[in-house]
Enzyme design. Sequence first.
Site, short mmCIF file in Angstrom:
data_model
loop_
_atom_site.label_atom_id
_atom_site.label_comp_id
_atom_site.label_asym_id
_atom_site.label_seq_id
_atom_site.Cartn_x
_atom_site.Cartn_y
_atom_site.Cartn_z
N ASN A 188 -6.23 -2.57 2.74
CA ASN A 188 -6.25 -4.01 2.98
C ASN A 188 -7.69 -4.47 3.10
O ASN A 188 -8.54 -3.77 3.66
CB ASN A 188 -5.50 -4.36 4.26
CG ASN A 188 -4.01 -4.29 4.11
OD1 ASN A 188 -3.47 -4.27 3.00
ND2 ASN A 188 -3.31 -4.26 5.22
N ARG A 231 0.82 -1.21 0.00
CA ARG A 231 0.00 0.00 0.00
C ARG A 231 0.86 1.26 0.00
O ARG A 231 0.56 2.21 -0.72
CB ARG A 231 -0.96 0.01 1.19
CG ARG A 231 -2.08 -1.02 1.07
CD ARG A 231 -2.95 -1.08 2.30
NE ARG A 231 -2.14 -1.45 3.46
CZ ARG A 231 -2.23 -0.88 4.66
NH1 ARG A 231 -3.11 0.08 4.88
NH2 ARG A 231 -1.46 -1.28 5.65
#
Length: 88
Positions: free
Chosen positions: A36, A18
């Site tokens: 997530n 990320r």
Amino acid sequence: MQAARFIFTGVVQGVFFRASTRERALALQLRGHARNQADGSVEVVAAGSAAALEALEHWLWQGSPASKVASVTRTPCAIPTTEAFVTG
């Protein structure tokens, strides 16, 4: 401006996927998010030029150095309201 939603599976959580995605998205002047998911995947929603979205998708197959992307699903989506690119 276009927007796309990507779902990435494989080794994509706990490997700076990320954070690396955010860096690349900002470099491409995209806005949106990387999050997530409970099933171990990562959702990326990004908005910007068609060329920038294509470049992001291409880069995301590589992802962070420790990630191993197994699959990518891309679908169109609404343009995110955020003016930045965030992780969550």
